[in-house]
Write a protein that holds these residues in place. Structure first.
Motif, PDB file in Angstrom:
ATOM      1  N   UNK A  21       1.033  -1.415   0.035  1.00 52.29           N
ATOM      2  CA  UNK A  21       0.067   0.071   0.020  1.00 52.29           C
ATOM      3  C   UNK A  21       1.126   1.335   0.103  1.00 52.29           C
ATOM      4  N   UNK A  22       2.174   1.240  -0.325  1.00 52.46           N
ATOM      5  CA  UNK A  22       2.952   2.349  -0.396  1.00 52.46           C
ATOM      6  C   UNK A  22       2.543   3.525  -1.256  1.00 52.46           C
ATOM      7  N   UNK A  23       1.718   3.106  -2.299  1.00 49.03           N
ATOM      8  CA  UNK A  23       1.386   4.279  -3.012  1.00 49.03           C
ATOM      9  C   UNK A  23       0.129   5.192  -2.318  1.00 49.03           C
ATOM     10  N   UNK A  24      -0.089   4.612  -1.341  1.00 48.76           N
ATOM     11  CA  UNK A  24      -1.144   5.360  -0.657  1.00 48.76           C
ATOM     12  C   UNK A  24      -0.552   6.276   0.417  1.00 48.76           C
ATOM     13  N   UNK A  25       0.723   6.063   0.641  1.00 50.67           N
ATOM     14  CA  UNK A  25       1.627   6.794   1.685  1.00 50.67           C
ATOM     15  C   UNK A  25       2.701   7.575   1.128  1.00 50.67           C
ATOM     16  N   UNK A  26       3.174   7.246  -0.209  1.00 54.77           N
ATOM     17  CA  UNK A  26       4.324   8.072  -0.816  1.00 54.77           C
ATOM     18  C   UNK A  26       3.855   8.545  -2.361  1.00 54.77           C
ATOM     19  N   UNK A  27       4.285   9.675  -2.518  1.00 55.57           N
ATOM     20  CA  UNK A  27       4.260   9.883  -4.003  1.00 55.57           C
ATOM     21  C   UNK A  27       5.661  10.439  -4.827  1.00 55.57           C
TER      22      UNK A  27
END
Length: 336
Positions: A72-78
């Motif tokens: 779910x990293x793309x919900x935390x980082x950009x």
């Protein structure tokens, strides 16, 4: 002078703004030929801001962010980047949460991937902070205990869950807040232990338990323990019978009756009555429990004996569905 003063204020504000921006956790170089595997650094959970400054981006490189083991990293980082830029920034979208991250993997991981090229793997250690209090699974715990409960028994278990991910932060200890009942204590796993024989006169215990973590974050719950007594309405009954008379005894007050009660309500559960002994013992066979369900006693043989005026009949009531629950009473039989 006024323009100079205004200009000075603007410079000071600009400086303050610069110093309030959090610097990135780490700075790395992209490698679109062989790829790379880099530990960016460590940061406490709750962090917001730049995670990684990426340099050495070639004019024909095109980058994008991909999940690695943190799904779910793309919900935390950009990835803050435009084609043609020589630098890029990996930045948080929202505060980093160690509990959420460590559900997937020990570390926050991601790929900075070169289009039609290799992956550049990154690892960030997001350290757990004690930011979650223990929470009881229920705010109230209720139990009814028989009067015969054995001393040393665990009568109830309360549980509070601390969502912090590390053992040091999620360890919970339990205690009973004053006034502490003299008959109960609580142990490390939340078990409530009976430490004394139950007081016959006590019908209910109400107290508050506290769950606390190492940082002092805590929660409370209310425990209500009701004591169920099984007993006769009275402990001494009377009956009168003629010296030559046989048949059913007229027992007062209102015949034998045993029931369970908790100090507030009574329950007429099925009961079995029996005669346990008779004094003098030579009259044992003169009495019979005619109806064990209703507690009616009969004299089967006349009590004709000189010098005997009173006979004591000991009776016992037993709950039909729980033979461990018994009650005793006495019927004093007067020969007239």
């Amino acid at each position: 002078m006024e323009k100079m003063a205004l200009f000075s204020v603007l410079i000071i504000l600009a400086c303050l703004h610069v110093h309030s921006v959090r610097s990135a956790i780490g700075s790395t170089e992209i490698n679109c030929v062989r790829g790379s595997n880099i530990v960016v650094g460590s940061i406490s959970e709750g962090y917001e801001g730049d995670v990684e400054i990426i340099t050495n981006i070639g004019p024909y490189d095109r980058l994008y962010l991909e999940p690695h083991m943190s799904y779910n990293v793309l919900t935390m980082l950009e990835l803050v980047y435009s084609e043609g830029d020589s630098n890029a920034t990996v930045r948080t979208i929202r505060p980093l949460d160690a509990e959420e991250i460590k559900k997937d993997y020990t570390y926050l991981t991601y790929h900075v991937t070169c289009f039609n090229g290799p992956k550049n793997s990154r690892i960030v250690n997001v350290m757990d902070v004690n930011d979650n209090p223990p929470i009881f699974q229920s705010k109230t715990y209720n139990i009814t205990l028989p009067k015969s409960t054995i001393q040393g028994s665990e009568v109830l278990k309360v549980t509070a869950i601390d969502k912090d991910i590390t053992e040091g932060n999620n360890r919970v200890s339990y205690s009973i807040l004053p006034p502490v009942p003299a008959d109960f204590t609580i142990v490390g796993n939340g078990g409530i232990i009976l430490i004394k024989h139950l007081n016959y006169n006590s019908t209910q215990y109400i107290f508050t338990v506290l769950a606390r973590d190492v940082g002092g974050l805590n929660d409370t719950a209310t425990v209500t323990i009701t004591i169920e007594h099984f007993a006769f309405d009275v402990c001494l009954y009377n009956a009168f019978i003629g010296e030559k008379q046989v048949g059913r005894l007229d027992i007062t007050p209102e015949g034998l009756h045993a029931h369970t009660h908790d100090g507030h309500t009574s329950s007429s559960k099925p009961v079995v009555y029996s005669i346990t002994s008779v004094i003098p013992s030579e009259f044992q066979n003169n009495f019979k429990m005619e109806n064990p369900k209703y507690g009616t006693i009969s004299v089967t043989t006349a009590l004709g004996r000189e010098g005997i005026e009173k006979i004591v009949v000991f009776v016992q009531a037993t709950l039909q569905d729980d033979a461990s629950k018994t009650a005793d009473a006495v019927v004093l039989v007067t020969i007239v």
